[in-house]
Write an enzyme that holds these catalytic residues in place. Structure first.
Site, mmCIF file in Angstrom:
data_model
loop_
_atom_site.group_PDB
_atom_site.id
_atom_site.type_symbol
_atom_site.label_atom_id
_atom_site.label_comp_id
_atom_site.label_asym_id
_atom_site.label_seq_id
_atom_site.Cartn_x
_atom_site.Cartn_y
_atom_site.Cartn_z
ATOM 1 N N ASP A 129 -2.504 -6.401 10.376
ATOM 2 C CA ASP A 129 -1.124 -5.909 10.453
ATOM 3 C C ASP A 129 -0.916 -4.953 11.620
ATOM 4 O OD1 ASP A 129 -2.712 -3.902 9.387
ATOM 5 O OD2 ASP A 129 -1.754 -3.903 7.425
ATOM 6 N N ASN A 197 -1.224 2.102 -3.815
ATOM 7 C CA ASN A 197 -0.196 1.374 -4.577
ATOM 8 C C ASN A 197 -0.593 -0.086 -4.818
ATOM 9 O OD1 ASN A 197 0.137 0.220 -2.076
ATOM 10 N ND2 ASN A 197 2.325 0.674 -1.889
ATOM 11 N N HIS A 199 -1.577 -2.234 -2.465
ATOM 12 C CA HIS A 199 -1.298 -3.175 -1.376
ATOM 13 C C HIS A 199 -2.576 -3.614 -0.672
ATOM 14 C CE1 HIS A 199 -0.547 0.091 2.004
ATOM 15 N NE2 HIS A 199 -1.818 -0.169 1.870
ATOM 16 N N GLU A 204 3.136 -5.023 0.338
ATOM 17 C CA GLU A 204 3.479 -3.981 -0.622
ATOM 18 C C GLU A 204 3.776 -4.604 -1.993
ATOM 19 O OE1 GLU A 204 2.789 -1.167 0.393
ATOM 20 O OE2 GLU A 204 3.845 -0.496 2.177
HETATM 21 P P1 PGA Z 1 -7.108 3.762 4.083
HETATM 22 O O1 PGA Z 1 -5.859 2.824 3.847
HETATM 23 O O2 PGA Z 1 -8.219 2.884 4.583
HETATM 24 O O3 PGA Z 1 -6.692 4.731 5.144
HETATM 25 O O4 PGA Z 1 -7.429 4.408 2.778
HETATM 26 C C1 PGA Z 1 -6.038 1.601 3.191
HETATM 27 C C2 PGA Z 1 -4.713 0.922 3.007
HETATM 28 O O5 PGA Z 1 -3.688 1.599 2.847
HETATM 29 O O6 PGA Z 1 -4.685 -0.316 3.017
#
Ligand code: PGA
Length: 302
Positions: A129, A197, A199, A204
């Site tokens: 992404d 959350n 995702h 999302e």
């Molecule tokens: P993080 O984020 O690796 O910074 O914990 C993971 C995500 O939000 O997919």
């Protein structure tokens, strides 16, 4: 994980290294995946007391005492998979993630490359992404992150690096182009982090299983979580381009990592909860080769 189970697993681990590899699958014949994990465990005695495994809801889950141990197992798995392809004269395709979760893995991959244990000549990459509206040289863009943490150290030309991008007024065209390239190849391994959350990538809650690469609106919780990379929360873009769930599920292997207590609830929902758009990572339960690498804190609610 319950303390009693943990003790039993430790006992089995000491009893036999083979147990940790064979027990999760309970198959008479080991799969290439099991064989590879076993090989890595034999090579790194430091991992042997630090990793336990289980099968939960059909998914292999490795519990590491530390994120360093878990990341080492992941990076060695990647190095050996890529080297195996390289030695057979085959190319490799790796799906990459950003965020704090894969940082140690990338550091280990750089070390392996510098030590001559990893060749990247036959490697193509696809990132999950990117924020909409951030140029590749913006310090918070994922293109910048990848360059800083991985690509600048490897022997990989720009044509073999794919990161979704959307120049102004060319969003649809760029997305279609990315989707086409992604569809022409199959990833050997897709790396994933997990959002609090639930995702995966920027899919999302509410993202359907059939989703493809597309423009999405970021959850407010995601914008707040990621504001640490920006000078102020308002600067976090409201939109992003992300591979879809259906794209992620097309990788041969999905490796998803989660470190720390903050991910415990999401890990529980993703691995043991119902398969639902409410927790996009739960769709990984439908993939026959999803492997979780989590530390004990992230796994504490399992
Ligand atoms: P993080 O984020 O690796 O910074 O914990 C993971 C995500 O939000 O997919």
């Amino acid at each position: 994980m319950q303390p009693a189970f943990r003790t039993i697993r430790r006992f089995y681990f000491i009893l036999s290294l083979a147990m940790i590899v064979i027990a999760p699958t309970s198959q008479a014949v080991q799969s290439p995946f099991d064989t590879l994990i076993e090989k890595i465990m034999m090579e790194y005695p430091a991992l042997q007391g630090n990793i336990q495994s289980d099968i939960i809801n059909g998914q292999t889950v490795f519990f590491a005492d530390t994120k360093e141990a878990g990341s080492l197992l992941v990076s060695e798995f990647i190095v050996k998979t890529l080297q195996d392809n390289y030695q057979k004269g085959q190319s490799s395709v790796l799906g990459l993630a950003t965020g704090s979760t894969p940082l140690i893995v990338y550091k280990n991959l750089v070390t392996a490359f510098q030590n001559g244990a990893l060749s990247t000549q036959n490697l193509t990459t696809f990132n999950l992404d990117e924020y909409l509206g951030l140029a590749a040289n913006h310090p918070a863009s994922y293109a910048f992150f990848m360059y800083q943490n991985l690509f600048q150290y490897l022997d990989i030309s720009d044509e073999r690096i794919h990161i979704p991008s959307a120049p102004p007024k060319k969003t649809d065209e760029s997305i279609a182009e990315y989707q086409q390239l992604l569809g022409q190849t199959q990833r050997d391994i897709q790396l994933l982090g997990l959002g609090k959350n639930g995702h995966i990538a920027f899919n999302e809650p509410g993202s359907p299983a059939t989703s493809r690469t597309r423009l999405v609106k970021l959850d407010e919780s995601t914008r707040i979580a990621n504001s640490r990379y920006f000078e102020s929360p308002e600067q976090v873009p409201e939109h992003a381009i992300t591979m879809g769930i259906a794209d992620i599920l097309e990788s041969k292997i999905n490796i998803i990592m989660a470190w720390g207590e903050g991910k415990a609830e999401a890990v529980k929902r993703a691995i043991t909860g119902p398969i639902s758009s409410d927790c996009p990572a739960s769709f990984l339960q439908q993939h026959n080769k999803t492997i979780w690498f989590i530390d004990q804190k992230a796994g504490k609610m399992l």
